[in-house]
Design a protein around this motif. Structure first.
Motif, PDB file in Angstrom:
ATOM      1  N   LEU A 200     -49.597  44.686 -38.576  1.00 38.36           N
ATOM      2  CA  LEU A 200     -50.048  44.151 -37.297  1.00 38.36           C
ATOM      3  C   LEU A 200     -50.259  45.287 -36.308  1.00 38.36           C
ATOM      4  N   GLU A 201     -51.420  45.313 -35.671  1.00 38.47           N
ATOM      5  CA  GLU A 201     -51.677  46.356 -34.669  1.00 38.47           C
ATOM      6  C   GLU A 201     -50.884  46.083 -33.391  1.00 38.47           C
ATOM      7  N   ILE A 202     -50.691  44.820 -33.078  1.00 37.67           N
ATOM      8  CA  ILE A 202     -49.796  44.425 -31.987  1.00 37.67           C
ATOM      9  C   ILE A 202     -48.766  43.490 -32.587  1.00 37.67           C
ATOM     10  N   PRO A 203     -47.478  43.842 -32.527  1.00 35.32           N
ATOM     11  CA  PRO A 203     -46.445  43.007 -33.147  1.00 35.32           C
ATOM     12  C   PRO A 203     -46.438  41.588 -32.574  1.00 35.32           C
ATOM     13  N   VAL A 204     -45.896  40.658 -33.362  1.00 35.57           N
ATOM     14  CA  VAL A 204     -45.706  39.289 -32.897  1.00 35.57           C
ATOM     15  C   VAL A 204     -44.233  38.935 -33.035  1.00 35.57           C
ATOM     16  N   ALA A 205     -43.817  37.929 -32.278  1.00 38.78           N
ATOM     17  CA  ALA A 205     -42.446  37.430 -32.373  1.00 38.78           C
ATOM     18  C   ALA A 205     -42.458  36.083 -33.081  1.00 38.78           C
ATOM     19  N   ILE A 206     -41.542  35.923 -34.022  1.00 29.67           N
ATOM     20  CA  ILE A 206     -41.376  34.661 -34.743  1.00 29.67           C
ATOM     21  C   ILE A 206     -39.922  34.241 -34.624  1.00 29.67           C
ATOM     22  N   ASP A 207     -39.711  33.089 -34.016  1.00 36.38           N
ATOM     23  CA  ASP A 207     -38.341  32.585 -33.810  1.00 36.38           C
ATOM     24  C   ASP A 207     -37.459  33.637 -33.133  1.00 36.38           C
ATOM     25  N   GLY A 208     -38.052  34.336 -32.175  1.00 36.29           N
ATOM     26  CA  GLY A 208     -37.300  35.329 -31.411  1.00 36.29           C
ATOM     27  C   GLY A 208     -37.177  36.689 -32.058  1.00 36.29           C
TER      28      GLY A 208
END
Length: 296
Positions: A200-208
């Protein structure tokens, strides 16, 4: 239909698999475990078959054993038995159809000094059974390849196609969610040796939990499978890129994430829909401790 299985359900499923003959097991298991996804059942059956073959292949394909089976095969041909001789023999001895056919073909092309034929020759014949010089053996081998979901060129091509299909599906779902990423080919072009399917070029948050990469696995994740991937791939991704996500598209055994202890690798059976895009220029992930790639 369930894809994430409790340990008790998974254990019961495996016990039942061990009691059933190689072919037509899926149909029986679907009736016994109606709440479990059929894709999950197929994957569990396939993985258990591969493990069993690793343990018993050497014993079942010894020179003495193959000689006995080859003689039984040739005698059956002489007696005019109906086609499917090798399939019936496969059911009896517990060797998958494609592996049995390959062993019989090797024996058929055995040299006068009893040495085995070249592996390239046998592989070529198994990819195109029409090249086998014996009509009956060519047809019997072809039937074996059609009936074998785990071994042989047809099964291998199917597995490769399935793996690529789910990688493409993952890319399409990320694009639909407007999440920017680099895939495996991009990363290799940049000089990385071991690369996840998605960075991912920009991180994502999943369940915090922030994740930086995603790995796609078109199979079922149990303890043995996951530990193998941790050692060979996932810990090296964690060391290089930080926390990530593994998608076992055909499900997994619950509580599998506990294996990682304090190294965050999320496990899901599909791409989560609750992803939260992080702000640009996030803090760089720096591991607090140095871990060897093998996870020891």
């Amino acid at each position: 239909m369930a894809r994430v299985l409790s340990k008790s359900t998974y254990s019961s499923l495996l016990d039942t698999v061990h009691k059933l003959p190689y072919r037509n097991r899926v149909q029986t298991l679907r009736k016994l475990f109606p709440h479990v996804s059929v894709d999950t059942i197929k994957c569990v059956v396939a993985q258990e078959c591969q493990r069993r073959m690793k343990c018993s292949h050497g014993r079942l394909t010894s020179s003495e054993t193959i000689e006995v089976m080859y003689n039984r095969y040739t005698n059956s041909i002489l007696m005019g038995e109906e086609p499917g001789i090798l399939l019936r023999l496969s059911d009896e001895v517990g060797l998958t159809p494609a592996l049995l056919a390959r062993s019989i073909v090797e024996r058929h092309y055995q040299r006068q000094d009893k040495s085995k034929p070249a592996k390239l020759l046998v592989s070529t014949l198994m990819k195109n059974t029409a090249l086998i010089d014996d009509r009956d053996l060519a047809f019997e081998s072809y039937l074996c390849l059609l009936e074998d979901d785990e071994y042989g060129p047809i099964a291998e091509a199917t597995k490769q196609s399935l793996g690529y299909e789910y990688e493409v599906r993952l890319r399409m779902e990320l694009e639909k969610s407007q999440i920017t990423f680099l895939h495996e080919d991009h990363l290799r072009a940049k000089g990385y040796d071991k690369t996840p399917d998605i960075k991912l070029e920009i991180p994502v948050a999943i369940d915090g939990q922030v994740i930086n990469w995603i790995e796609s696995k078109a199979l079922f994740g149990d303890d043995e499978v996951h530990r193998g991937y941790l050692k060979d791939q996932l810990y090296s991704y964690w060391n290089r890129f930080g926390p990530g996500l593994v998608i076992y598209w055909f499900g997994f055994v619950e509580d599998l994430e506990k294996i990682h202890q304090n190294r965050i690798i999320l496990i899901r059976e599909k791409l989560p829909t609750n992803m939260v895009l992080m702000e640009q220029n996030p803090p760089v992930f720096i591991p607090t401790e140095a871990y060897p790639i093998d996870g020891s």
